[in-house]
Structures are given as structure tokens and as C-alpha cells.
Design an enzyme around this catalytic site. Structure first.
Site, mmCIF file in Angstrom:
data_model
loop_
_atom_site.group_PDB
_atom_site.id
_atom_site.type_symbol
_atom_site.label_atom_id
_atom_site.label_comp_id
_atom_site.label_asym_id
_atom_site.label_seq_id
_atom_site.Cartn_x
_atom_site.Cartn_y
_atom_site.Cartn_z
ATOM 1 N N GLY A 11 -2.177 -6.749 -9.276
ATOM 2 C CA GLY A 11 -0.779 -7.157 -9.020
ATOM 3 C C GLY A 11 -0.789 -8.575 -8.478
ATOM 4 C CB ILE A 16 2.236 -7.886 -1.803
ATOM 5 C CG1 ILE A 16 3.468 -7.061 -1.402
ATOM 6 C CG2 ILE A 16 1.097 -7.635 -0.811
ATOM 7 C CD1 ILE A 16 3.254 -5.580 -1.332
ATOM 8 C CB VAL A 129 -1.215 -1.903 -1.552
ATOM 9 C CG1 VAL A 129 0.086 -2.400 -0.940
ATOM 10 C CG2 VAL A 129 -2.407 -2.333 -0.695
ATOM 11 N N GLY A 130 -0.173 -0.103 -3.927
ATOM 12 C CA GLY A 130 0.926 0.153 -4.868
ATOM 13 C C GLY A 130 1.472 1.564 -4.718
ATOM 14 C CG ASP A 159 4.404 2.869 6.915
ATOM 15 O OD1 ASP A 159 5.512 2.475 6.557
ATOM 16 O OD2 ASP A 159 3.507 3.195 6.104
ATOM 17 C CG HIS A 187 3.775 3.935 2.334
ATOM 18 N ND1 HIS A 187 4.189 3.218 3.423
ATOM 19 C CD2 HIS A 187 4.271 3.281 1.262
ATOM 20 C CE1 HIS A 187 4.898 2.175 3.025
ATOM 21 N NE2 HIS A 187 4.968 2.188 1.714
#
Ligand code: NAX
Length: 334
Positions: A11, A16, A129-130, A159, A187
Site C-alpha cells: 500500500g 499511511i 495494518v490493512g 487504539d 481493531h
């Protein structure tokens, strides 16, 4: 100077990555004496954008950055990796069903898991992460049977940092004075931010957060919902999702894997449950409090869980287990 390590960010043309790549390349994550080769993966239509990112990285003239390899090919991107940070995923489009989103992401993370298995070092550390991060991480882990399950984790550090910051703001202290908050579970908005075991340094003394805040209603109410809904609040205000804070959290997460957590402190990350901690079913990719030593995490066991927490921990486990069932169906059908 140590040999360069090979670090992949997927990505890489996204928002990000735009904040993340500079921090990694300048030594914020692996240290100021660790040079690196950055591998950048994105999809074919994003290659022109990615070229621009590469130009900017070159123009930063960073001494630690030995090489940049930008590609849309998994066999190139996953080759001999030491670290894989999987940020790219299929975003939810308007009107898209949850199931369709899961299906699209199972496809991506199955393929990337298989590429890790085939091309990366067996010692590779994989951070997903995605979104949906926990279930994508589980999919990748299941698709890379030759890599230890413990090498996989997903990001709940954003978080965790949000929870820390909310308490610090409430008490008017520095965020570093707050320790050992926990994010349990997924998440997603069912996550459970828990301050029962957290401490804060107040007037030079370390005390429990519940004792310091003196407002259980806030800690059991608005504190939790603010952290759970923070991503949505950022989108509402910025018209874009969290990127700077997400990149910072990824750096914190990976740095802790690399260098370990300080004595007496724990952090939150999504890891595979072995069924022995906090009555969370085996094989769920669930966010727990962990401490890290020698690049290996260990769940912090033995914390006392009250009824309020139990209920919230089970609720997010239930959501994860439903996501997992759907993902596994797609995984075996794909
Ligand atoms: P962007 O849409 O800006 O960037 C995503 C990039 O991934 C795009 O360039 C896209 O082309 C690429 N991509 C899509 N499929 C790919 C594939 N198969 N291989 C390689 N690249 C691919 O999103 P951004 O804001 O950067 O967010 C990235 C992901 O992080 C999203 O899934 C987002 O939901 C998730 N987040 C997760 C967080 C967490 O705490 N776990 C917090 C932040 C963030 O919301």
C-alpha cells in the site's frame, strides 16, 4: 554498520505509507545504525504515484536508505524479507457488504501469505495494518505455514495510543506518564479499551488510573466509546482516515518488536491465541497485552479480569470468531 535489512511496505502509494516511509528510512524504527533496503508494493494502476513517492524518498537524501525497490509484483516485493508491513488492503466502497469486503481481502492476504511463505526469510516479522486487520493477519498466517505463527501480529497500537492519550489529556499529564492500558480484541468498534491495569505518574508517584481519574463513570463510558469511535471522528473531521497517527503507531509497534518493551511495561497487539490466556478461544487473532524480549512477544498473563471487562472481552471475541469463520470459508473455497 550492520548489513542492510529488507523491509517491505505494501500500500506504498497510499496515505499511511506517505507518513510511514520517511520515519522508517531515517532510522526511527530500526535504529540510527541500521541501514535498509525498502521494498514498496502497490497495485499496477498506482505505479505512477509510487514513482513520485520513490523520487521524494531519494530527495530526502537519507544515509541509511541503501536501495528502494518499487514494484507491483509479489515475487519481487517479498524476496528475502526481514520485515513485512502489510498496509495495503481493499477498502470498503459505498454499498459494499461486509462479506464482500472480507472476500476481497481474503484473496489479497492469501496471496501475500503464500508469497511470504515462498520468498521471505523464515524469520520475517509480519505486521498487518490493512483492515480488517485481525482477520487479514489470520489469513496471511494460515497461508504461510512454513513461517512461525508467532512472527505475525496486527496493529492495535493506534487504539492503544489513543487510549493512553485520552487518559493523559484528562489528567493533564504527558502521554508517557500513562502506562499499561490495554486494547482487547478486534481493531473495530467492538474493541475493549481497558484502563483497569493502567498506571499514571502523578506528582512524582505512580498510581492506578482508576484512583487518579476518580470517575469510574467516565472510564467505563465515554473513555471507551471515544477510543472505539476515534477513527470515525477523524474521518468526519478530516474527510480522510487517520494517517499520521497510524504511521506513528506502526513505528511504535515495529520498534517494540525489534528492540523489546521496557521492563514492567506492556503494549497491545493482535496475536494468535493459544487458548490458554484469558479464556479467549484458540486460533483467534486477538489483541492482548504483550511484553516483548529478543524479538519475541509473550502475552502478559494473570491480570485480574472483573465482570465488566469479561463481558466486553467476550463480545469482541464473538465478532472476531464470526469474521474468522467467514474468512476461513473463503480461504478454503478460493
Ligand atoms: P489508502 O487507500 O490511502 O492506501 C492504500 C493503498 O493500498 C493504495 O495505494 C492501494 O492501491 C494499495 N493496495 C490495495 N490493494 C493492494 C494490494 N493487493 N497490494 C498492495 N497494495 C494494495 O489507505 P490508507 O489510509 O493508507 O490505509 C491503509 C489501510 O490501513 C486501510 O485498510 C485502513 O483501513 C487501514 N488502517 C488500519 C489501522 C489499524 O489500526 N490497524 C489504522 C489506520 C487505517 O485505518
Amino acid at each position: 554498520m550492520a548489513e542492510p535489512i529488507r523491509v517491505l511496505v505494501t500500500g506504498a502509494a497510499g496515505q499511511i505509507a506517505y507518513s510511514l516511509l520517511y520515519s522508517i528510512a531515517k532510522g526511527d524504527v530500526f535504529g540510527k545504525d541500521q541501514c535498509l533496503i525498502l521494498l514498496l508494493l502497490d497495485i499496477t494502476p498506482m505505479m505512477t504515484v509510487l514513482e513520485g513517492v520513490v523520487m521524494e524518498l531519494q530527495d530526502c537524501a537519507l544515509p541509511l536508505l541503501k536501495e528502494i525497490i518499487a514494484t507491483d509484483k509479489e515475487d519481487v516485493a517479498f524476496k528475502d524479507l526481514d520485515v513485512a508491513i502489510l498496509v495495503g488492503s481493499m477498502p470498503r466502497r459505498e454499498g459494499m457488504e461486509r462479506k464482500d469486503l472480507l472476500r476481497a481481502n481474503v484473496k489479497i492476504f492469501k496471496s501475500q501469505g503464500a508469497a511470504l511463505d515462498k520468498y521471505s526469510k523464515k524469520s520475517v516479522k509480519v505486521v498487518v495494518v490493512g483492515n480488517p486487520a485481525n482477520t487479514n493477519c489470520l489469513t496471511a498466517l494460515k497461508s504461510a505455514p512454513s513461517i512461525p505463527k508467532e512472527n505475525f501480529s496486527c496493529l492495535t497500537r493506534l487504539d492503544h495510543n489513543r487510549a493512553k492519550a485520552q487518559i493523559a489529556l484528562r489528567l493533564n499529564v504527558a502521554s508517557d506518564d500513562v502506562k499499561n492500558v490495554i486494547i482487547w480484541g478486534n481493531h473495530s468498534s467492538t474493541q475493549y479499551p481497558d484502563a483497569n491495569h493502567a498506571t499514571v505518574k502523578l506528582h512524582g508517584k505512580e498510581i492506578g488510573v482508576y484512583e487518579a481519574v476518580k470517575n469510574d463513570t467516565w472510564l467505563k463510558g465515554d473513555f471507551i466509546t471515544t477510543v472505539q469511535q476515534r477513527g470515525a471522528a477523524v474521518i468526519k473531521a478530516r474527510k480522510l482516515s487517520s494517517a499520521m497517527s497510524a504511521a506513528k503507531a506502526i513505528c511504535d509497534h515495529v520498534r517494540d518488536i525489534w528492540f523489546g518493551t521496557p521492563e514492567g511495561e506492556f503494549v497491545s497487539m493482535g496475536v494468535i491465541s493459544n487458548g490458554n490466556s484469558y479464556e479467549i478461544a484458540e486460533d483467534l487473532l486477538y489483541s492482548f497485552p504483550v511484553c516483548i524480549k529478543n524479538k519475541t512477544w509473550k502475552i502478559v498473563d494473570g491480570l485480574v479480569i472483573n465482570n465488566f471487562s469479561r463481558e466486553k472481552m467476550d463480545l469482541t471475541a464473538k465478532e472476531l470468531s464470526e469474521e474468522k469463520e467467514t474468512a476461513l470459508e473463503f480461504l478454503s473455497a478460493a
